[in-house]
Each structure stands twice: as C-alpha cells, then as structure tokens.
Design a protein around this motif. Structure first.
Motif, short mmCIF file in Angstrom:
data_model
loop_
_atom_site.label_atom_id
_atom_site.label_comp_id
_atom_site.label_asym_id
_atom_site.label_seq_id
_atom_site.Cartn_x
_atom_site.Cartn_y
_atom_site.Cartn_z
N UNK A 73 39.92 64.17 93.59
CA UNK A 73 39.31 64.09 94.91
C UNK A 73 39.68 65.35 95.69
N UNK A 74 38.82 65.75 96.58
CA UNK A 74 39.19 66.82 97.48
C UNK A 74 40.30 66.32 98.39
N UNK A 75 41.17 67.23 98.82
CA UNK A 75 42.30 66.83 99.66
C UNK A 75 41.81 66.17 100.95
N UNK A 76 40.72 66.66 101.51
CA UNK A 76 40.19 66.07 102.74
C UNK A 76 39.82 64.61 102.52
N UNK A 131 39.96 75.81 98.19
CA UNK A 131 39.35 75.04 99.27
C UNK A 131 40.31 74.02 99.85
N UNK A 132 41.09 73.36 98.98
CA UNK A 132 42.06 72.37 99.46
C UNK A 132 43.18 73.04 100.26
N UNK A 136 44.02 72.41 104.21
CA UNK A 136 45.32 71.97 104.71
C UNK A 136 45.83 72.92 105.79
N UNK A 137 45.65 74.21 105.59
CA UNK A 137 46.07 75.18 106.61
C UNK A 137 45.32 74.95 107.92
N UNK A 138 44.03 74.66 107.83
CA UNK A 138 43.24 74.42 109.04
C UNK A 138 43.66 73.10 109.70
N UNK A 139 43.95 72.11 108.87
CA UNK A 139 44.39 70.83 109.42
C UNK A 139 45.65 71.01 110.28
N UNK A 140 46.60 71.79 109.76
CA UNK A 140 47.84 72.04 110.50
C UNK A 140 47.55 72.82 111.78
N UNK A 141 46.67 73.80 111.67
CA UNK A 141 46.37 74.67 112.80
C UNK A 141 45.61 73.94 113.91
N UNK A 142 44.70 73.02 113.54
CA UNK A 142 43.79 72.43 114.53
C UNK A 142 43.91 70.92 114.64
N UNK A 143 45.05 70.39 114.28
CA UNK A 143 45.22 68.94 114.31
C UNK A 143 45.14 68.41 115.74
N UNK A 156 55.83 76.44 98.64
CA UNK A 156 54.52 76.41 99.28
C UNK A 156 53.42 76.74 98.27
N UNK A 157 52.24 76.15 98.42
CA UNK A 157 51.14 76.54 97.54
C UNK A 157 50.75 77.98 97.81
N UNK A 158 50.15 78.61 96.81
CA UNK A 158 49.76 80.00 96.95
C UNK A 158 48.25 80.13 96.90
N UNK A 159 47.71 80.99 97.73
CA UNK A 159 46.27 81.22 97.81
C UNK A 159 46.00 82.69 97.53
N UNK A 160 45.44 82.95 96.35
CA UNK A 160 45.13 84.32 95.94
C UNK A 160 46.36 85.22 96.01
N UNK A 161 47.50 84.66 95.58
CA UNK A 161 48.73 85.43 95.56
C UNK A 161 49.44 85.52 96.89
N UNK A 162 48.81 85.01 97.97
CA UNK A 162 49.42 85.05 99.30
C UNK A 162 50.13 83.73 99.58
N UNK A 163 51.23 83.81 100.30
CA UNK A 163 52.01 82.62 100.64
C UNK A 163 51.27 81.77 101.66
N UNK A 164 51.29 80.46 101.44
CA UNK A 164 50.67 79.50 102.34
C UNK A 164 51.37 79.56 103.70
#
Length: 318
Positions: A73-76, A131-132, A136-143, A156-164
C-alpha cells in the motif's frame, strides 16, 4: 485491499517492559524521532508511549512499516487506514486530521475541534519509495495543528542519496546511546526477571553489554536464578549475541563498510587520523559518521576538539 491489521496495531507489551521516564515523547505537537540500531528497544518504547498516551485519553494511530519491498500500500493509504481505525472523537472525521491541500497552510485549514492525534510510525527505515518518503516529509511539514508525529527507525530513509529531513527541528531526538540501559535500569531490567544481583555484578553486565537491550535479554536468559556466582558474560562459543549482531546489522552492511569496520576493531576507540592510517582510506571520517548514524555500532564524542569514535563493547567481543 485493506492493510494487514498487525501493521495498524502496536505490539502487545509484557509485564517485563521497563518504564524509563527519561525517554519521553515530545510535549505538545512537537515531533519525536528515534534513530537507533536493531535490538535497542525502539519498538517497545514506541508501544509504551502508545499505551501511555491512550491511558491519558489521547488518540493514537499506529503505522508499522514492513520490510522493504513488502509494503503493498502507499504510505498515505496505510496512514489513512490507521487514522480510520483509531478511536477518533465522535464529532470528527478522518479528513479533519488529514494534511491540508497544497495551497493551504495548516493554520488556514479546518481541523479537529478538540483533542490531539499522535501518529506513530515504526521502522521508517524500510521506506524506499520516493513518493512515500516525499509524502511523509510533507505530512510532517504541513500537518494539522493538533497532530503530533513520532518516527522510529534504524536510520532516516534516504531519497536519491539525500538524508530525509523531518521538517521543523524535532523537539526530541533519541539515538542508540540514549536507548542504552543505564546501570540502574540494567539492575531493574534484571530484577524484573527474578535476577537480584550484587551491584558489582550488575556493573559488570552493563559494561559487557553496553546497555544494549538485545544483549541484556539474551544474557538474562543464560543466568540461572540461583547461580553463585552468576555468569556475567556470554560463554565462549555461545552464538546468540553474535548471530543477532551478524544477522540484524553486519550482514546488511555493504562490503566496503564491513571490511573497514573489521580493520578498525583492533582498538576500543579511534580518531579520524588513526582510521585513515589503519585503513588507508582518505574518506575514513565519512565512513565513521555513516556507521555511527546508521548502525549504532559506535558512538561519537568530542575530546579536546577532536572527534573520538567508541566501538560498542558487544561488537568488540565478537
């Protein structure tokens, strides 16, 4: 297809789970994160927080992340299912707690009129879908204003080699060293299992395990209730701790890191210059930081302005 029920439920706590008030969820709606190695007790701690919050009358939603590649399932969707399964106030709906649309800020959006919802995400290191991770980053930012978020994972999960990034600076951050049992907590941990040992014996066990929950649990199972004196270490050839260390941590390391670690484990502590000299790697500082942040196999401190890396005692013994 509905999410598997166990992903939306905190694991049951046993009577042996030790309360540790020094490890508390951030107050209000601040974000709390736990980045800690395998076997450090992060899921147990998260389940304890869930029970405490529920007992205080708060609403909680548990989102357990399965191993990478097995999340169907998608995280959302999984999060929405968790919120729907929570005991929400009668006059609210799932969408009352959901993040606002892209063009609206949390302050401008209607939300739940009362109470607080805590979203508890366990094992977020399993996230590998961009996408997940972005969601999650947007959820934290705009909750919503009444939503608190707690994250746990080995790293932390990594996105394209960058730290979450966890949006605004988290209010509470706990790492492997923070979750390690103190000598007093070690004594209480053993006493709860019927092992009432002399302070010197407790100190010896604490030094040999480094307060690592997994090692304490394994060692406690080896101590006879009437031993005189009790065994304070794993017997030579006893593979339980070593097998756990290899299976849950070392086997997951890239070959580069594993070889680097084996070369350095000739000493209890190392500095970057020593690591460079021993391994002949100019990027030794980067590798040390990665191992400290991703595995908990070593901890970093600063002495006289120089970073010093201390290896976990269980790693050194095996």
């Amino acid at each position: 297809m509905a999410a598997r029920p166990h992903l939306l439920q905190a694991p049951p706590l046993t009577g042996l789970a030790l309360s540790r008030p020094r490890l508390a969820v951030a107050p209000g709606t601040g974000t709390t994160v736990i980045w800690s190695c395998a076997g450090s007790g992060k899921t147990t701690l998260l389940a304890q927080w869930a029970a405490e919050l529920k007992a205080a009358g708060e609403t909680i939603a548990w989102i357990g992340l399965p191993a990478a590649g097995t999340l169907h399932h998608r995280l959302a969707t999984l999060t929405r299912d968790a919120v729907a399964a929570a005991n929400l106030p009668e006059d609210t709906k799932v969408q009352d707690w959901w993040p606002p649309e892209e063009d609206r800020s949390p302050e401008d959006s209607p939300g739940a009129s009362g109470g607080r919802l805590t979203l508890l995400f366990d094992d977020v290191h399993h996230l590998n879908d961009p996408g997940d991770i972005q969601w999650l980053a947007r959820l934290i930012e705009s909750r919503r204003q009444h939503v608190r978020i707690v994250l746990t994972g080995r790293h932390p999960p990594e996105l394209n080699g960058a730290r979450f990034m966890c949006g605004p600076e988290p209010r509470a951050v706990y790492r492997t060293a923070d979750l390690a049992f103190t000598p007093a907590e070690t004594a209480a941990f053993l006493a709860a299992r019927g092992l009432h040992l002399a302070p010197s014996d407790v100190d010896a066990i604490h030094q040999r395990t480094g307060g690592w929950a997994a090692a304490l649990t394994l060692l406690a199972g080896l101590i006879p209730r009437a031993a005189t004196p009790p065994p304070l270490d794993f017997e030579p050839g006893h593979r339980a701790a070593a097998d756990y260390l290899v299976t849950e941590i070392l086997d997951l390391l890239p070959a580069t890191y594993f070889g680097f670690l084996r070369t350095l484990c000739v000493a209890d502590t190392v500095t970057v210059p020593i690591a460079v000299r021993l391994t002949q790697r100019r990027d030794a500082g980067r590798l040390l930081d990665h191992l400290e942040q991703q595995t908990g196999l070593l901890s970093r401190s600063v002495a006289g302005g120089t970073p010093v890396y201390v290896f976990h005692p269980v790693l050194l013994r095996y």
